[in-house]
Motif scaffolding. Structure first.
Motif, mmCIF file in Angstrom:
data_model
loop_
_atom_site.group_PDB
_atom_site.id
_atom_site.type_symbol
_atom_site.label_atom_id
_atom_site.label_comp_id
_atom_site.label_asym_id
_atom_site.label_seq_id
_atom_site.Cartn_x
_atom_site.Cartn_y
_atom_site.Cartn_z
ATOM 1 N N LEU A 1 94.318 45.959 -9.847
ATOM 2 C CA LEU A 1 92.754 45.877 -10.378
ATOM 3 C C LEU A 1 92.295 47.169 -11.037
ATOM 4 C CD1 LEU A 1 90.393 43.972 -10.678
ATOM 5 C CD2 LEU A 1 89.483 44.935 -8.689
ATOM 6 N N VAL B 1 91.094 47.391 -14.762
ATOM 7 C CA VAL B 1 89.544 47.684 -15.240
ATOM 8 C C VAL B 1 89.998 48.999 -16.305
ATOM 9 C CG1 VAL B 1 87.784 48.962 -14.458
ATOM 10 C CG2 VAL B 1 88.706 47.440 -13.076
ATOM 11 N N TYR C 1 89.113 43.589 -20.972
ATOM 12 C CA TYR C 1 88.390 42.326 -21.234
ATOM 13 C C TYR C 1 88.606 41.549 -22.415
ATOM 14 C CZ TYR C 1 86.137 43.143 -16.754
ATOM 15 O OH TYR C 1 86.081 43.253 -15.311
ATOM 16 N N CYS D 1 91.921 41.552 -16.833
ATOM 17 C CA CYS D 1 90.909 42.139 -15.801
ATOM 18 C C CYS D 1 90.137 40.861 -15.112
ATOM 19 C CB CYS D 1 89.978 43.146 -16.427
ATOM 20 S SG CYS D 1 89.345 44.362 -15.288
ATOM 21 N N ALA E 1 90.240 40.204 -11.091
ATOM 22 C CA ALA E 1 89.111 40.279 -10.394
ATOM 23 C C ALA E 1 88.670 38.742 -9.895
ATOM 24 C CB ALA E 1 87.896 40.640 -11.320
ATOM 25 N N TRP F 1 82.119 48.362 -15.239
ATOM 26 C CA TRP F 1 82.264 48.210 -13.722
ATOM 27 C C TRP F 1 81.015 47.165 -13.187
ATOM 28 C CZ3 TRP F 1 85.602 48.819 -9.939
ATOM 29 C CH2 TRP F 1 86.642 49.753 -10.387
ATOM 30 N N THR G 1 82.836 44.119 -13.980
ATOM 31 C CA THR G 1 83.679 43.754 -12.839
ATOM 32 C C THR G 1 83.161 43.433 -11.532
ATOM 33 O OG1 THR G 1 84.997 45.153 -13.842
ATOM 34 C CG2 THR G 1 85.806 44.850 -11.714
#
Ligand code: HEM
Length: 405
Positions: free
Chosen positions: A171, A175, A181, A187, A191, A256, A259
């Motif tokens: 993970l 990220v 993404y 990701c 996630a 973040w 995420t």
């Protein structure tokens, strides 16, 4: 693994007196009322409920039902080949899981592709710092969070920390990836898988004879760990005087935030700005940190693993890793983690690291960087490469058991 004398002393002595449980109750006792306002969140609004008593209302019943029905091995088999953000879910998943995953994989309405792309560039240019801070620094912090150390120790992965770290690093690298993404990135996939792993742990751990206390991994626990990642890393980079443009800082926070949402943190708890994040971090971290016997043992295992990855010879590498861990996590956390002080390496890293940062940022010429800085630089590279490779050999999957012994 052989218990070192130091660790035996620590666990039977000062720390043993605390004991895991009393450390936990101290943590609970010291927690003040929840005052962080939802107006500082990405949602901008919310009921302001204390996140200590909120878990994951969508994922938890699904994971519990999968475990109770014995569906997990087949689900893990089907999800093994689910790898890319834009990939349809495999056929054959149980309907409750499929429905949940279709919802859970959606990016939040507030996700901003421009910021995500800027974050990817930032992650690339600051990769060495971020991997060190998130991997080693975050690792050392997580073992000084009693509730997290106990969860990790008594869950399945606690018995095989190499596999556990490799999976967690999947993970971390996802990220930080350039295509995190993007449709072909991974990701979202990792996630959502992690969200399911946490939901499974909430069902499994309370069944462990070693587990006493509330259901693990509350929203507050998630926030605590989240702050050991981006908030901690940003604070450290600023402390090291790494030049960061305002747009980079906003973008890094954004990747973040997205995420956090995909991991199941509710929007009303996800900080909207760095000021909100710092305020929340200052509220949740201190009362949730401290020593446990399990945390000390996990730290020792992690530092041994780290030392093994660096081809510097055992005499150098473990003391160097101790010093690196202490430097990144700070004295208070290092002491809780039982990291020994290193009379040679501790001061060496303190002086060498800031000069290495200045050199990397083009602020000083190479001859001013002490030799020892290159040893640290090389050790960091080897560590990152090792987990990048290990992460490619495995995938995140849903556990069906706790720590077996
Ligand atoms: C599993 C990341 C918060 C405890 C995982 C995994 C990842 C991850 C990537 C999958 C790796 C694996 O299966 O071993 C994160 C992130 C968090 C977070 C990014 C917050 C932002 C927490 C918290 C706790 C926790 C707060 C406990 C208090 C665990 C446990 C496992 C796990 C026990 C499964 C271990 C196993 O059975 O092998 N986490 N985690 N995590 N996490 Fe977290």
């Amino acid at each position: 693994m052989e218990l070192s004398r130091r660790k035996m002393l620590l666990s039977s002595g000062a720390l043993g007196a605390f004991g895991a449980l009393s450390a936990m109750s101290q943590v609970q006792a010291r927690v003040a009322d929840w005052t962080w306002a939802p107006s500082g969140s990405v949602a901008g609004t919310g009921a302001g409920v204390d996140p200590r008593w909120v878990w994951d209302a969508e994922a938890d019943p699904v994971a519990a039902a999968l475990l109770d029905r014995g569906d997990v091995p087949e689900v893990n088999r089907l999800l093994w080949d689910w790898n890319h953000n834009d990939q349809p879910l495999p056929a054959g998943l149980p309907t409750d899981l499929r429905d949940f995953m279709e919802r859970a994989r959606q990016l939040p309405s507030w996700a901003d592709q421009g910021k995500l792309n800027a974050a990817a560039e930032f992650n690339k240019s600051r990769g060495l710092y971020l991997n060190l801070l998130n991997g080693i620094g975050g690792g050392m912090l997580s073992t000084a969070i009693p509730k997290e150390a106990l969860s990790v120790y008594y869950s399945k992965g606690g018995a095989d920390m190499e596999d556990r770290v490799a999976k967690t690093s999947i993970l971390g690298f996802a990220v930080g990836a350039l295509d995190a993404y993007q449709p072909k990135g991974n990701c979202v996939v990792n996630a959502v898988k992690t969200r399911l792993v946490h939901a499974a742990v909430r069902h499994l751990l309370p069944q462990s004879p070693h587990w006493k206390g509330a259901v693990p991994i509350s929203q507050e626990d998630m926030l605590v760990t989240w702050h050991t990642l981006p908030t901690f890393a940003m604070r450290k980079m600023l402390e090291w005087k790494v030049p960061i443009k305002p747009a980079e800082s906003v973008a890094y926070l954004h990747v973040w935030q997205v995420t956090a949402h995909l991991l199941g943190i509710r929007d009303e708890y996800i900080p909207a700005t760095w000021a909100d994040a710092n305020a929340q971090s200052d509220q949740v971290l201190p009362p949730n940190m401290g020593p446990t016997r399990e945390g000390v043992e996990l730290t020792d295992i992690l530092l041994d693993q780290l030392a093994e990855q660096t081809s510097l010879g055992t005499k150098i590498s473990r003391p160097l890793c101790n010093a690196l861990g202490r430097y990144l996590a700070g004295d208070q956390v290092a002491d809780w983690d039982g990291i020994p002080r290193e009379p040679v390496w501790d001061p060496a890293i303190k002086t060498a690291w800031p000069t290495l940062v200045k050199f990397r940022e083009g602020l000083i010429p190479k001859p001013l960087v002490p030799e020892v800085a290159w040893v640290i630089d090389e050790a960091a590279r080897q560590y990152i490469l090792f987990y990048l490779t290990k992460g490619k050999e495995t995938k995140i999957d849903i556990p069906t058991i706790n720590r077996p012994s």
